[in-house]
Design a protein around this motif. Structure first.
Motif, PDB file in Angstrom:
ATOM      1  N   SER A 350      88.924  56.397  83.002  1.00  0.00           N
ATOM      2  CA  SER A 350      89.083  56.317  81.554  1.00  0.00           C
ATOM      3  C   SER A 350      87.873  56.914  80.853  1.00  0.00           C
ATOM      4  N   GLN A 352      86.690  55.589  78.183  1.00  0.00           N
ATOM      5  CA  GLN A 352      86.093  54.514  77.404  1.00  0.00           C
ATOM      6  C   GLN A 352      84.600  54.443  77.689  1.00  0.00           C
ATOM      7  N   LYS A 581      79.785  55.584  80.509  1.00  0.00           N
ATOM      8  CA  LYS A 581      79.664  54.328  79.790  1.00  0.00           C
ATOM      9  C   LYS A 581      78.282  54.203  79.158  1.00  0.00           C
TER      10      LYS A 581
END
Length: 802
Positions: A350, A352, A581
């Motif tokens: 992902s 994110q 991240k």
């Protein structure tokens, strides 16, 4: 008695006979060892723990490991640039203005008639040398383009630096070398073209001058000449056989440089984004379609698929043409491009980068209807005043917290003057630099020089910079000392501070009173162990190194593709797990020796961290082994410091370059270093020192004044320990009067010239100022010397060559 004892001892009949151990019908361990006579059975060898090895076993293991590494190095050197490996990438960089790089590349192409030369759409120059069974790719970043040069050095196998036969290395060339050495320099060669065009008597002097220019940078290298076909061929041979220097940052990650770039808009209504097809050779590690990729200057993206077209730059083009002509009748154009891998939505990583905090996580009671109505009213008022991120719902917008800590931080500066500097620092620096540049560009006449000079001077900016220099000097002379305000109570001014019995041993909970930004970041349970595990993983999946592939990068904004300049290198790095991240990253930095201007904490800086570049406002702290680290207001040049920022996770080793952006967009190298760790629990404490002076001294008792100015503050800070500059320690006994006098007790008698001090601490956090989209600096032109330096250089050249 002695004689009878000796006779009894010699007599066998009277000797004591002990009973043997009844071990049963089996033999003991000692009997088994004697029976084996040193031999080791197969079962015992297989059951032996791996960590218990004999000396000979350890020697054999070391010998096998050395042999394996030696074979890997030889195989890598033997296959460098062959048909199974990507072309040997050579970055040709000019270290002086006026060097014709195209002329050098043309000379390398014409040194042999059997060279196969081709050009890629992005400007890469491919050369196949059948004599050496190798193929090369020349990358020529423009002189003065800092980002293009740094990106080229990130992927280049070798660097070819070009020197001017008369000027050697100019000031901008030295700046480029400083950046390259800090980032990580691959194997390098130095050459100069045009030495033989000088007078015959001056050629040896020119060679000595060039060798003197590089002795500080490359003490073991020599400057090669490029004035004949033999010289060019010798240089190509040296490039193919020189010892490579591995860069650990790129060796652990897949990477490629674009040979061809194509933008395909999305078929839906969102035409501002599309898929970018980047074609090139995979290098270092296998590239998986389910992993994320990073394009410097663009950001992190997902891949949709990986194709495998035919290699257009083979080692032997004649053989490949015959094969393609024989198979022309049976194959089609669609079969030339093979689909290697498509993304799996289940396995794909992902994008994110932040944790979405739960606004109800800290709630213990359910809000009433009145509280909900008041919250909705406050949210509507906040929306009118404050901007809300795009796509945020009304409920989420109600939980956006205003950053009220900024006012406290402005109030927490060393003095009122420092707070004004911190608020107006950036504008003052920009305005002062802008005016200084305008002053340099103005042609001052012979008449009224002073009036024209003063007309372009901003005195307010000059005074602001002067105050900044004064603040840095005062911080160096009196570190962390502040004046207690007379208009505000000290217990309110220093409400967020605390006293510590011992800075080294006093406990401090790292999870205490965390800011709201900590709800958006990720944290490792054990960062070092995770780093070792991830770097040790070698997955043989996806496109292997050496393959010529086309990757499909999804959802790239069209504006980013349009910003790509022709002939500028476009590089792609594959990300390791978790590297997209956000977290708290600590960078180990040291000031560059060529820069001495005051750099304050929370000033905006440009960072080049490994394969990333971004802007942030770091805070600085000391580099120590304790569990608490002292906050530094200024980045000094005498030691190593740690810069802390909110940034994406990156696993070390990775180099760090910190630049300061000027008003005209140019960059100044401030500090260099490496990534230290990713740890949100690192405690950075800011210290303030309150000072007082002894008024009356009576042995161990003393009356101290000027530390506080009211009775309540003395009672509030009474538990905090006192110390003096001469090493005395004590505590507050009681206040005297209402104007700030207090009676103190010390472990010895004070001297009249001593100063009483009180240390207070609070924890510091960086500001969320991460900006991944920064503007590249403009291309530098000229030598970068001033007029006086240019005149001195011309005179030196005349003395050398005339």
């Amino acid at each position: 008695m002695a004689d009878s004892g000796n006779v009894a001892h010699r007599a066998g009949a009277f000797k004591q006979q002990n009973k043997t151990h009844k071990h049963g019908k089996h033999r003991s361990k000692g009997m088994l060892e004697k029976g084996r006579k040193g031999k080791i059975g197969f079962k015992s060898l297989s059951k032996r723990p791996k960590h218990i090895l004999t000396k000979q076993d350890r020697k054999n293991q070391l010998h096998q490991e050395r042999k394996r590494k030696r074979e890997e190095v030889l195989a890598k050197k033997r296959n460098r640039g062959s048909a199974n490996t990507p072309p040997h990438l050579v970055a040709i960089v000019a270290l002086c203005d006026g060097i014709d790089v195209d002329l050098v590349v043309r000379g390398l192409d014409e040194c042999d008639e059997n060279l196969q030369i081709s050009q890629s759409p992005t400007g890469l120059h491919h050369v196949s040398v059948a004599r050496f069974k190798k193929r090369f790719a020349y990358l020529t970043p423009r002189y003065g383009d800092l980002y293009a040069m740094l990106d080229a050095a990130k992927l280049a196998d070798s660097m070819l630096f070009l020197l001017s036969p008369t000027d050697g290395i100019d000031q901008y060339g030295e700046f480029c070398l400083s950046c390259l050495f800090a980032q990580g320099l691959p194997a390098s060669l130095l050459a100069a073209q045009g030495v033989k065009n000088l007078p015959a008597k001056k050629q040896n002097d020119a060679k000595k001058y060039l060798q003197k220019c590089i002795e500080n940078w490359f003490p073991r290298e020599k400057v090669h000449s490029l004035d004949s076909e033999g010289d060019d061929m010798l240089l190509i041979r040296l490039l193919g056989e020189q010892k490579l220097i591995p860069l650990h940052m790129r060796e652990h990650r897949p990477n490629l440089i674009a040979e061809q770039v194509e933008f395909i808009p999305n078929s839906n209504e969102d035409t501002e984004k599309g898929t970018v097809k980047i074609t090139g050779y995979v290098r270092s590690q296998p590239l998986s379609v389910n992993r994320l990729v990073h394009v410097p200057g663009w950001g992190d993206f997902q891949l949709s698929q990986i194709d495998s077209p035919n290699d257009p730059y083979p080692l032997n083009p004649r053989v490949d043409k015959k094969k393609s002509s024989e198979a022309e009748g049976t194959t089609s154009m669609e079969e030339d491009i093979k689909l290697l891998e498509t993304a799996d939505p289940v396995l794909q990583e992902s994008l994110q980068s932040e944790v979405i905090p739960d606004p109800m996580e800290g709630e213990q009671t359910w809000p009433t209807e009145e509280e909900m109505a008041s919250a909705e009213a406050e949210s509507k008022q906040k929306k009118k005043v404050h901007l809300v991120p795009k796509g945020t719902s009304e409920y989420q917008a109600a939980w956006i917290i205003d950053k009220t800590d900024d006012q406290d931080d402005e109030y927490d500066t060393d003095s009122e003057t420092d707070s004004e500097i911190s608020m107006e620092d950036e504008e003052s620096v920009h305005s002062s630099d802008e005016e200084q540049e305008e002053m340099e560009e103005v042609a001052v006449g012979d008449g009224n020089k002073d009036e024209q000079y003063d007309a372009n001077v901003d005195m307010e900016a000059e005074f602001n910079m002067l105050e900044k220099y004064k603040a840095a000097r005062m911080d160096q002379m009196f570190p962390d000392e502040v004046d207690t305000p007379q208009t505000v109570q000290a217990k309110e001014r220093f409400a967020r501070y605390r006293g510590l019995k011992s800075f080294r041993t006093s406990p401090w909970d790292p999870k205490e009173n965390l800011p709201t930004e900590y709800a958006r970041i990720f944290q490792f349970e054990h960062f070092v162990r995770t780093k070792r595990r991830i770097l040790a993983e070698q997955r043989e999946e996806g496109a292997l190194p050496g393959w010529y592939v086309t990757i499909h990068v999804k959802d790239v904004p069209k504006s980013m593709f349009d910003s790509l300049k022709p002939n500028d290198p476009l590089i792609v790095f594959g990300l390791l797990p978790h590297e997209q991240k956000m977290s708290v990253v600590h960078l180990l930095l040291q000031r560059h020796p060529d820069n001495n201007e005051p750099i304050k904490s929370k000033d905006r800086m440009i960072f080049h961290v490994g394969y990333r570049r971004f802007a942030a406002c770091p805070i600085y702290s000391e580099h120590s082994n304790s569990n608490k680290h002292k906050f530094e207001r200024f980045l000094k040049s005498d030691t190593t410091y740690v810069a802390t920022v909110y940034a994406p996770i990156i696993f070390p080793p990775a180099s760090v370059l910190m630049f300061k952006e000027r008003y005209d967009g140019s960059h100044t190298l401030i500090a260099t270093g490496s990534v230290m760790s990713v740890n949100p629990d690192r405690i950075i404490t800011k210290r303030v020192v309150l000072s007082g002076h002894p008024f009356k001294i009576n042995r161990k008792m003393a009356v101290v004044r000027y530390m506080f100015f009211n009775r309540d503050d003395i009672s509030w800070f009474k538990p905090v320990e006192l110390h003096t500059k001469y090493g005395r320690r004590g505590h507050i006994k009681e206040p005297l009067g209402t104007h700030g006098h207090m009676k103190c007790v010390f472990d010895a008698q004070l001297k009249s010239q001593d100063t009483v001090l009180m240390n207070l601490y609070k924890r510091m956090y960086p500001k969320w100022t991460y900006d991944p989209y920064i503007v590249a600096p403009p291309a530098s032109t000229g030598t970068g010397r001033s007029e006086e330096e240019e005149l001195m250089h011309e005179e030196a050249m005349k003395e050398l060559f005339d």
